[in-house]
Design a protein around this motif. Structure first.
Motif, PDB file in Angstrom:
ATOM      1  N   PRO A   1       0.946  -1.196  -0.479  1.00  0.00           N
ATOM      2  CA  PRO A   1      -0.115  -0.092  -0.116  1.00  0.00           C
ATOM      3  C   PRO A   1       0.960   1.653   0.323  1.00  0.00           C
ATOM      4  O   PRO A   1       2.066   0.659   0.740  1.00  0.00           O
ATOM      5  CB  PRO A   1      -0.527  -0.121   1.574  1.00  0.00           C
ATOM      6  N   ILE A   2       0.345   2.300  -0.475  1.00  0.00           N
ATOM      7  CA  ILE A   2       0.962   3.341  -1.224  1.00  0.00           C
ATOM      8  C   ILE A   2       1.029   4.525   0.458  1.00  0.00           C
ATOM      9  O   ILE A   2      -0.863   5.154  -0.150  1.00  0.00           O
ATOM     10  CB  ILE A   2       0.653   4.069  -2.260  1.00  0.00           C
ATOM     11  N   PRO A   3       1.362   4.682   0.980  1.00  0.00           N
ATOM     12  CA  PRO A   3       0.763   6.133   2.023  1.00  0.00           C
ATOM     13  C   PRO A   3       0.403   7.431   0.926  1.00  0.00           C
ATOM     14  O   PRO A   3       0.672   8.123   0.083  1.00  0.00           O
ATOM     15  CB  PRO A   3       1.823   6.661   2.717  1.00  0.00           C
ATOM     16  N   THR A   4      -0.444   7.760   1.437  1.00  0.00           N
ATOM     17  CA  THR A   4      -1.219   9.130   0.814  1.00  0.00           C
ATOM     18  C   THR A   4      -1.954  10.133   1.994  1.00  0.00           C
ATOM     19  O   THR A   4      -2.013   9.696   3.132  1.00  0.00           O
ATOM     20  CB  THR A   4      -2.798   8.461   0.122  1.00  0.00           C
TER      21      THR A   4
ATOM     22  N   VAL B   1      -7.104  -4.942  -6.511  1.00  0.00           N
ATOM     23  CA  VAL B   1      -7.227  -4.459  -5.784  1.00  0.00           C
ATOM     24  C   VAL B   1      -7.288  -3.687  -4.032  1.00  0.00           C
ATOM     25  O   VAL B   1      -6.735  -3.154  -3.555  1.00  0.00           O
ATOM     26  CB  VAL B   1      -8.671  -4.094  -5.800  1.00  0.00           C
ATOM     27  N   ARG B   2      -7.607  -5.589  -3.759  1.00  0.00           N
ATOM     28  CA  ARG B   2      -7.084  -5.192  -2.134  1.00  0.00           C
ATOM     29  C   ARG B   2      -5.897  -5.075  -1.597  1.00  0.00           C
ATOM     30  O   ARG B   2      -5.129  -4.390  -0.573  1.00  0.00           O
ATOM     31  CB  ARG B   2      -7.655  -6.451  -1.369  1.00  0.00           C
ATOM     32  N   GLY B   3      -4.824  -5.917  -2.874  1.00  0.00           N
ATOM     33  CA  GLY B   3      -3.583  -5.275  -2.509  1.00  0.00           C
ATOM     34  C   GLY B   3      -3.017  -4.230  -2.543  1.00  0.00           C
ATOM     35  O   GLY B   3      -1.774  -4.300  -1.242  1.00  0.00           O
ATOM     36  N   VAL B   4      -3.878  -3.146  -3.390  1.00  0.00           N
ATOM     37  CA  VAL B   4      -2.588  -1.914  -3.055  1.00  0.00           C
ATOM     38  C   VAL B   4      -3.872  -1.294  -2.402  1.00  0.00           C
ATOM     39  O   VAL B   4      -3.138  -0.066  -1.869  1.00  0.00           O
ATOM     40  CB  VAL B   4      -2.900  -1.425  -5.234  1.00  0.00           C
ATOM     41  N   GLU B   5      -4.712  -1.034  -2.319  1.00  0.00           N
ATOM     42  CA  GLU B   5      -5.715  -0.550  -1.380  1.00  0.00           C
ATOM     43  C   GLU B   5      -6.422  -1.318  -0.447  1.00  0.00           C
ATOM     44  O   GLU B   5      -8.024  -2.045  -0.842  1.00  0.00           O
ATOM     45  CB  GLU B   5      -7.032   0.258  -1.833  1.00  0.00           C
TER      46      GLU B   5
ATOM     47  N   ALA C   1      -4.947  -1.146 -10.654  1.00  0.00           N
ATOM     48  CA  ALA C   1      -5.282  -2.098  -9.941  1.00  0.00           C
ATOM     49  C   ALA C   1      -6.061  -2.838 -10.969  1.00  0.00           C
ATOM     50  O   ALA C   1      -5.167  -4.464 -11.446  1.00  0.00           O
ATOM     51  CB  ALA C   1      -5.266  -2.699  -8.494  1.00  0.00           C
ATOM     52  N   LEU C   2      -7.247  -2.483 -10.898  1.00  0.00           N
ATOM     53  CA  LEU C   2      -8.165  -3.825 -11.677  1.00  0.00           C
ATOM     54  C   LEU C   2      -7.299  -3.636 -13.673  1.00  0.00           C
ATOM     55  O   LEU C   2      -7.919  -4.414 -14.079  1.00  0.00           O
ATOM     56  CB  LEU C   2      -9.422  -2.177 -11.762  1.00  0.00           C
ATOM     57  N   THR C   3      -6.946  -3.215 -14.376  1.00  0.00           N
ATOM     58  CA  THR C   3      -6.574  -2.386 -15.528  1.00  0.00           C
ATOM     59  C   THR C   3      -5.005  -3.436 -16.172  1.00  0.00           C
ATOM     60  O   THR C   3      -5.051  -4.140 -16.882  1.00  0.00           O
ATOM     61  CB  THR C   3      -6.353  -1.211 -15.770  1.00  0.00           C
ATOM     62  N   SER C   4      -4.813  -3.913 -14.820  1.00  0.00           N
ATOM     63  CA  SER C   4      -3.026  -4.679 -14.256  1.00  0.00           C
ATOM     64  C   SER C   4      -3.762  -6.282 -14.428  1.00  0.00           C
ATOM     65  O   SER C   4      -2.526  -6.770 -14.113  1.00  0.00           O
ATOM     66  CB  SER C   4      -2.208  -3.772 -13.861  1.00  0.00           C
TER      67      SER C   4
ATOM     68  N   GLU D   1     -18.543  10.711   1.419  1.00  0.00           N
ATOM     69  CA  GLU D   1     -17.978  10.903   0.154  1.00  0.00           C
ATOM     70  C   GLU D   1     -17.354   9.890  -0.106  1.00  0.00           C
ATOM     71  O   GLU D   1     -16.982   8.652  -0.362  1.00  0.00           O
ATOM     72  CB  GLU D   1     -16.652  11.666   1.178  1.00  0.00           C
ATOM     73  N   SER D   2     -16.792  10.002  -1.504  1.00  0.00           N
ATOM     74  CA  SER D   2     -16.189   9.358  -2.900  1.00  0.00           C
ATOM     75  C   SER D   2     -14.443   8.926  -2.086  1.00  0.00           C
ATOM     76  O   SER D   2     -14.077   9.886  -1.005  1.00  0.00           O
ATOM     77  CB  SER D   2     -15.728   9.555  -3.750  1.00  0.00           C
ATOM     78  N   ALA D   3     -13.621   8.118  -2.177  1.00  0.00           N
ATOM     79  CA  ALA D   3     -11.841   7.954  -2.111  1.00  0.00           C
ATOM     80  C   ALA D   3     -11.635   9.303  -2.907  1.00  0.00           C
ATOM     81  O   ALA D   3     -12.000   9.651  -3.504  1.00  0.00           O
ATOM     82  CB  ALA D   3     -11.205   6.669  -2.545  1.00  0.00           C
ATOM     83  N   GLY D   4     -10.169   9.597  -2.520  1.00  0.00           N
ATOM     84  CA  GLY D   4      -9.783  10.857  -2.985  1.00  0.00           C
ATOM     85  C   GLY D   4      -9.128  10.475  -4.038  1.00  0.00           C
ATOM     86  O   GLY D   4      -9.243   8.994  -4.769  1.00  0.00           O
ATOM     87  N   PRO D   5      -8.336  11.460  -5.726  1.00  0.00           N
ATOM     88  CA  PRO D   5      -8.241  10.668  -5.893  1.00  0.00           C
ATOM     89  C   PRO D   5      -6.911   9.767  -6.156  1.00  0.00           C
ATOM     90  O   PRO D   5      -7.073   9.307  -6.954  1.00  0.00           O
ATOM     91  CB  PRO D   5      -7.668  12.068  -7.025  1.00  0.00           C
ATOM     92  N   GLU D   6      -6.050   9.912  -5.676  1.00  0.00           N
ATOM     93  CA  GLU D   6      -5.155   9.726  -5.420  1.00  0.00           C
ATOM     94  C   GLU D   6      -5.377   7.669  -5.363  1.00  0.00           C
ATOM     95  O   GLU D   6      -4.890   7.243  -5.989  1.00  0.00           O
ATOM     96  CB  GLU D   6      -3.732   9.717  -4.348  1.00  0.00           C
ATOM     97  N   THR D   7      -6.195   7.573  -4.173  1.00  0.00           N
ATOM     98  CA  THR D   7      -6.568   6.268  -3.743  1.00  0.00           C
ATOM     99  C   THR D   7      -7.787   5.746  -5.534  1.00  0.00           C
ATOM    100  O   THR D   7      -7.366   4.496  -5.865  1.00  0.00           O
ATOM    101  CB  THR D   7      -8.019   6.085  -3.117  1.00  0.00           C
ATOM    102  N   GLU D   8      -8.136   6.567  -6.024  1.00  0.00           N
ATOM    103  CA  GLU D   8      -9.212   5.806  -6.904  1.00  0.00           C
ATOM    104  C   GLU D   8      -8.327   5.792  -8.302  1.00  0.00           C
ATOM    105  O   GLU D   8      -8.202   4.856  -8.771  1.00  0.00           O
ATOM    106  CB  GLU D   8     -10.197   6.732  -7.024  1.00  0.00           C
ATOM    107  N   SER D   9      -7.290   6.658  -8.603  1.00  0.00           N
ATOM    108  CA  SER D   9      -6.381   5.937  -9.603  1.00  0.00           C
ATOM    109  C   SER D   9      -5.526   5.085  -8.843  1.00  0.00           C
ATOM    110  O   SER D   9      -5.156   3.588 -10.110  1.00  0.00           O
ATOM    111  CB  SER D   9      -5.577   7.107  -9.511  1.00  0.00           C
ATOM    112  N   ARG D  10      -5.045   4.545  -7.581  1.00  0.00           N
ATOM    113  CA  ARG D  10      -4.429   3.398  -7.760  1.00  0.00           C
ATOM    114  C   ARG D  10      -5.178   2.323  -7.864  1.00  0.00           C
ATOM    115  O   ARG D  10      -5.411   0.853  -8.455  1.00  0.00           O
ATOM    116  CB  ARG D  10      -3.901   3.395  -6.301  1.00  0.00           C
ATOM    117  N   ILE D  11      -6.786   1.989  -7.227  1.00  0.00           N
ATOM    118  CA  ILE D  11      -7.898   0.800  -7.689  1.00  0.00           C
ATOM    119  C   ILE D  11      -7.690   1.089  -9.274  1.00  0.00           C
ATOM    120  O   ILE D  11      -7.964  -0.064  -9.889  1.00  0.00           O
ATOM    121  CB  ILE D  11      -9.377   1.654  -6.965  1.00  0.00           C
TER     122      ILE D  11
END
Length: 360
Positions: free
Chosen positions: A31-34, A332-336, A281-284, A268-278
């Motif tokens: 996980p990447i700290p944000t 997805v759960r691996g990165v978030e 993860a999905l596209t990879s 509230e939705s997840a932040g832009p950084e979190t959504e970008s990581r999700i």
């Protein structure tokens, strides 16, 4: 003419397994700290800061009440009530954090994470009413007495120096409490200012403590200025003005905190950084051709609900698509890790497709 060979059939696939090497589980990056902060950092840091503020405010409230009883200073009573309200607020935050850890039930399938938002919203109400409105009332009441010609207890008391000493000691204690809160949020703020962090974070305890401690320090300065001017000039109105400014300050902070907690309660939705990581993860994930559309919402500070429509290859078997979805969820759960609830819908990407906007 030669017969056209039939398309090769894919090998059977065990759920969660692989087929032709295409659905192997993708590696799990850490996980990447944000700025929103990892779950453990958010909860642990908020608890430490809240306990530090509780201890400081409890001691400060007692000394301010003693100073008010000795001198009758209006600013001291306003500050004493302010510290007492802050003490109750810290208890509310700790209770909300404890209740928010309860697991999901049949009646509450997404758990109790939003209990922390509810308690933080109650904090804003207490700060507004018990702290801000009382300070304004005390300022008006004391000013009416001064204008009516009643003597000022502060000027006639031999303990005139006590409020000044108490305010200076309180400023030191509040500074230490604020220092603890700033230290606990350093990794999450990542250079952001106080207001930027309050608006971006999904954890209610840290912004509540930060705002309360900042308001407390500012209130101590206002009270100190009002009392010193009263002692120097002999005019009790300066003490009343100090109390009134404290009330305005607390009302403003309560409105800001209440507005942010209301937004989190609404979802509230997840932040832009979190959504970008999700999305990454999905596209990879092998077998996922892209993300058609996606929605996220925080069901609690440390829980995210993810719903997405993903594009998969045409003419795949249901077993194969199920394996792709399983692999995507694991990635997805691996990165978030905060993505506790994941709902993925497979679809075929169509040229020019746009998701329908729903009217609410």
């Amino acid at each position: 003419p030669d017969a056209v060979p039939a398309p090769a059939r894919r090998a059977p696939l065990r759920r969660g397994g692989t087929m032709d090497g295409r659905c192997a589980e993708a590696p799990r990056p850490p996980p990447i700290p944000t700025s929103e902060g990892p779950a453990s950092m958010s909860e642990e840091g908020g608890t430490k800061a809240t306990i530090a503020a509780l201890a400081a405010n409890l001691a400060i409230a007692a000394t301010k009440f003693i100073a008010w009883l000795l001198t009758g200073a209006s600013s001291m009573l306003s500050e004493a009530i302010h510290s007492l309200a802050d003490t109750g607020n810290q208890v509310l935050l700790l209770a909300g954090g404890r209740r928010g850890t309860r697991g999901a039930t049949a009646a509450h399938p997404f758990g109790y994470g939003r209990q922390r938002y509810i308690n933080a919203f109650l904090v804003s109400i207490v700060l507004f009413s018990v702290g801000g409105l009382f300070a304004l009332y005390e300022a008006v009441h004391k000013a009416s007495e001064v204008l009516a010609g009643h003597g000022d207890e502060l000027m006639g008391s031999r303990w005139w120096w006590v409020p000044v000493a108490v305010l200076l000691v309180s400023a030191v204690a509040e500074s230490l409490s604020l220092r603890t809160a700033l230290h606990e949020t350093r990794a999450q703020r990542r250079g952001r200012g106080l207001l930027g962090f309050v608006r971006a974070t999904k954890s209610p305890e840290l912004p509540a403590v930060l705002l309360e401690d900042t308001a407390a320090l500012a209130g101590l300065v206002l009270a100190l200025v009002g009392i010193v001017l009263t002692l120097v000039t002999g005019n009790g109105l300066f003490d009343c003005i100090g109390s009134g400014l404290i009330g305005v300050l607390l009302v403003a902070v309560a409105v800001l905190l209440g507005h942010e907690m209301q937004s989190l309660l609404l979802g509230e939705s997840a932040g832009p950084e979190t959504e970008s990581r999700i999305v990454g993860a999905l596209t990879s994930t092998p077998g996922v051709e892209g993300v058609i559309h996606m929605k996220t919402v925080h069901t609690g500070p440390d829980q995210i609900l993810l719903a997405a429509k993903i594009a998969v290859t045409r003419s795949e078997s249901a077993e194969y698509v199920a394996a792709v979805i399983d692999a995507a969820e694991r990635t997805v759960r691996g990165v978030e890790p905060r993505c506790e609830y994941i709902y993925l819908e497979p679809d075929i990407r169509r040229s020019g497709y746009r998701p329908t906007r729903r009217k609410f």
